[in-house]
Design an enzyme around this catalytic site. Structure first.
Site, PDB file in Angstrom:
ATOM      1  CE  LYS A 279      18.958   2.356  12.588  1.00 55.08           C
ATOM      2  NZ  LYS A 279      18.816   1.993  14.011  1.00 55.08           N
TER       3      LYS A 279
ATOM      4  N   GLY B 134      -5.769  -5.988   4.145  1.00 51.95           N
ATOM      5  CA  GLY B 134      -5.938  -6.590   5.472  1.00 51.95           C
ATOM      6  C   GLY B 134      -6.173  -8.072   5.346  1.00 51.95           C
TER       7      GLY B 134
ATOM      8  CG  HIS C 260      -0.636  -5.631  -1.796  1.00 49.92           C
ATOM      9  ND1 HIS C 260      -1.059  -5.028  -0.637  1.00 49.92           N
ATOM     10  CD2 HIS C 260      -1.288  -6.818  -1.871  1.00 49.92           C
ATOM     11  CE1 HIS C 260      -1.931  -5.822  -0.029  1.00 49.92           C
ATOM     12  NE2 HIS C 260      -2.084  -6.914  -0.765  1.00 49.92           N
TER      13      HIS C 260
ATOM     14  CD  GLU D 254       1.121  -2.188  -0.434  1.00 53.52           C
ATOM     15  OE1 GLU D 254       0.636  -1.653  -1.446  1.00 53.52           O
ATOM     16  OE2 GLU D 254       0.478  -2.975   0.291  1.00 53.52           O
TER      17      GLU D 254
ATOM     18  CG  ASP E 200      17.614   4.402  16.381  1.00 53.63           C
ATOM     19  OD1 ASP E 200      18.046   4.713  15.262  1.00 53.63           O
ATOM     20  OD2 ASP E 200      17.093   3.300  16.641  1.00 53.63           O
TER      21      ASP E 200
ATOM     22  CB  CYS F 184      -5.845  -5.534  -1.037  1.00 52.48           C
ATOM     23  SG  CYS F 184      -5.990  -7.303  -0.942  1.00 52.48           S
ATOM     24  CE1 TYR F 185     -11.315  -6.562   5.398  1.00 51.80           C
ATOM     25  CE2 TYR F 185     -11.331  -4.161   5.465  1.00 51.80           C
ATOM     26  CZ  TYR F 185     -11.810  -5.381   5.924  1.00 51.80           C
ATOM     27  OH  TYR F 185     -12.763  -5.415   6.903  1.00 51.80           O
TER      28      TYR F 185
END
Ligand code: XMP
Length: 506
Positions: free
Chosen positions: A362, A51, A166, A168, A223, A79-80
């Site tokens: 998606k 964050g 991180h 990710e 979509d 992290c945060y």
């Protein structure tokens, strides 16, 4: 999916990517706000995201730690999230002098059992933080350090882990392995399988609709097409409305009707081209053009279906849901005319809108479309902007200009398909440059239009790279447009990345 892996959002720009990576590993994951911890039910594992704030700030986002402890599942603080956990366990965090941003090295502590098994001893990681852990609570062990020996990975007990970097982001080279190792600590991981997800979704839609009549706006895009196919599969009484704004690709209207026909779905087309062109006449301001189109789109749609819609189905995706929660995001503005206009907001407030795809990304929607039997030609489609070719026609939109764009675009897209490039590209299209340039026609000088051709790769449309199309293909595109599209005497290839350019010219 009953027990998703809960990712708690402390506001990092990367939080959504954590969910994404977990789904790529084949497990079901969802994002929750810190205040929603109890609403996660009984998740298989919890991840506390990064964050932008400091845990030391007054009013910084917090978590119900007692509840978290009581859940008895593996928890990873990123992290945060790591700093917050360290403080909760009784340790300390100190403000850093500078922000550490960018690549760093993780040196694994070999003698401590951690979530780094199978990793290289030195692994590249990505950092983005300013505070640092300054005191460890009792019982906490360091599982990894950076090259300066500063702890960047902690373990408070057998189920609570923290990492300062991180996992990710793609710059963390073994990020996926770290997440997998962490998830291995969990019991009953929720497998994400699109087939069974489809069955669940069909049941859910049926229950939600409960015999009401549904109206679904289809655009030809992925979509809304998948949504229509899902409603069809659920055997829900649905009217599928296709508004032809006249700003679509050449032949798009007929193609949509026939492709849906192939899978037995009926589409009602409303030809509103004249209305759109008339409303746009004389308008050159891009924002105004968008507003006119947005307003008219909803007007035409509700003119057709009447105001007393029982239930409206929308193809809102997971990123839309998350992004519109972040006020001021570009994504929330660009989608304005489709998902958030007043009438639709009213219907929503009355509980008369369903958004069955709102848990999917998606590419998951594409997969769902495939298992629902939609043709590849539909599910593999490039994204196309809501305001259509109006954003590829800077300046005033006229019928003549739209025709030029449609003709050039049709040639371009055909070539990409024929040459096997279409599926390697995120999005492609042509823009009419609003300036006449000189050329020669016979023995005379001519002043005609210039066309800019664009092809980009992207993961999420927030950033984009231009595609390195081979010269022969660019040559073929240029020759065919110049020879076959009347009124064009110049073709350019757009080699701008986003940022600083955007995908569309507007
Ligand atoms: P930009 O031009 O901002 O586009 O780089 C990012 C992506 O969004 C699409 N786009 C839109 N989509 N309504 C939409 O539904 C809009 O008003 C709109 N404007 C841009 C664009 O085609 C690209 O995929």
């Amino acid at each position: 999916m009953e027990h998703p892996i809960a990712v708690i959002d402390f506001g990092s720009q990367y939080t959504q990517l954590i969910v994404r990576r977990i789904r790529e590993l084949g497990y079901f994951s969802k994002l929750y706000q810190p205040s929603e911890l109890r609403e996660t039910g009984s998740p298989a594992a919890v991840i506390l995201s990064g964050g932008p704030r400091s845990t030391l700030e007054e009013g910084a986002p917090d978590i119900d730690f007692d509840y978290l402890l009581g859940m008895g599942v593996p928890v990873l603080g990123v992290c945060y999230g790591m700093q917050l956990l360290n403080r909760k366990f009784g340790g300390e965090v100190a403000p850093g002098n500078t922000r550490e941003y960018g690549p760093a090295t993780l040196m694994i502590e070999p003698e401590v059992e951690s979530i780094f098994s199978g990793l290289k001893g030195h692994s590249q990681i990505w950092m983005s933080h300013s505070d640092t852990v300054s005191k460890l609570p009792e019982g906490c062990s360091v599982t990894g350090r950076n090259l300066d020996g500063i702890p960047v990975a902690l373990k408070w007990n057998e189920t609570f882990y923290g990492i300062q970097f991180h996992p990710e982001v793609s710059h963390t080279e073994e990020g996926a392995d770290i997440l997998r190792n962490f998830l291995d600590l969990a019991k009953d991981l929720p497998k994400f399988k699109i087939d069974s997800f489809k069955d669940e979704l069909v049941e859910k839609v049926r229950a939600e609709v409960g015999g009401r009549k549904v109206v679904c706006g289809v655009s030809g895009g992925v979509d809304s097409s998948v949504l229509a196919a899902l409603l069809h599969e659920a055997k829900v009484d649905t009217r599928n409305i296709f508004v032809d704004t006249g700003l679509l690709r050449k032949g798009e209207g007929e193609e949509v009707v026939s492709l849906f026909g192939e899978v037995g779905i009926e589409i009602e087309t409303i030809d509103a081209s004249e209305r759109f062109l008339t409303a746009l006449a004389g308008e050159t301001d891009p924002e105004q053009k968008r507003k006119i189109i947005g307003r008219l789109f909803v007007e035409v749609f509700f003119d057709a279906v009447g105001d007393d819609v029982e239930l409206l189905a929308q193809g809102t995706l997971y990123p839309d849901v998350i992004e519109s929660a972040t006020s001021g995001s570009i994504a929330s503005t660009i989608k304005t005319h489709h998902n958030r206009v007043d009438r639709i907001m009213e219907l929503k407030a009355e509980g008369r809108v369903i958004e069955p795809l709102d848990e999917l990304f998606k590419d998951e929607v594409r997969e769902l479309g495939r298992v629902l039997g939609l043709p590849e030609r539909v599910v593999g489609r490039h994204p196309f902007p809501g305001p259509g070719l109006a954003v590829r026609c800077p300046g005033e939109v006229t019928a003549e200009k739209v025709e030029i764009i449609q003709n050039a675009d049709a040639i371009y897209i055909d070539i990409l398909r024929e040459r096997g490039w279409y599926d390697r590209i995120w999005q492609a299209g042509v823009t009419l440059i609003p300036t006449k340039t000189v050329g020669v026609k016979g023995d005379e000088r001519s002043y005609e239009d210039a066309i800019s051709v664009r092809a980009v790769t992207s993961e999420d449309a927030m950033t984009a790279e231009w595609v390195h199309l081979p010269y022969e293909i660019l040559g073929e595109i240029s020759n065919r447009i110049l020879n076959e599209v009347a009124g064009v005497n110049r073709v350019l290839y757009d080699i701008s990345t986003k940022p600083p350019a955007s995908i569309e010219w507007e």
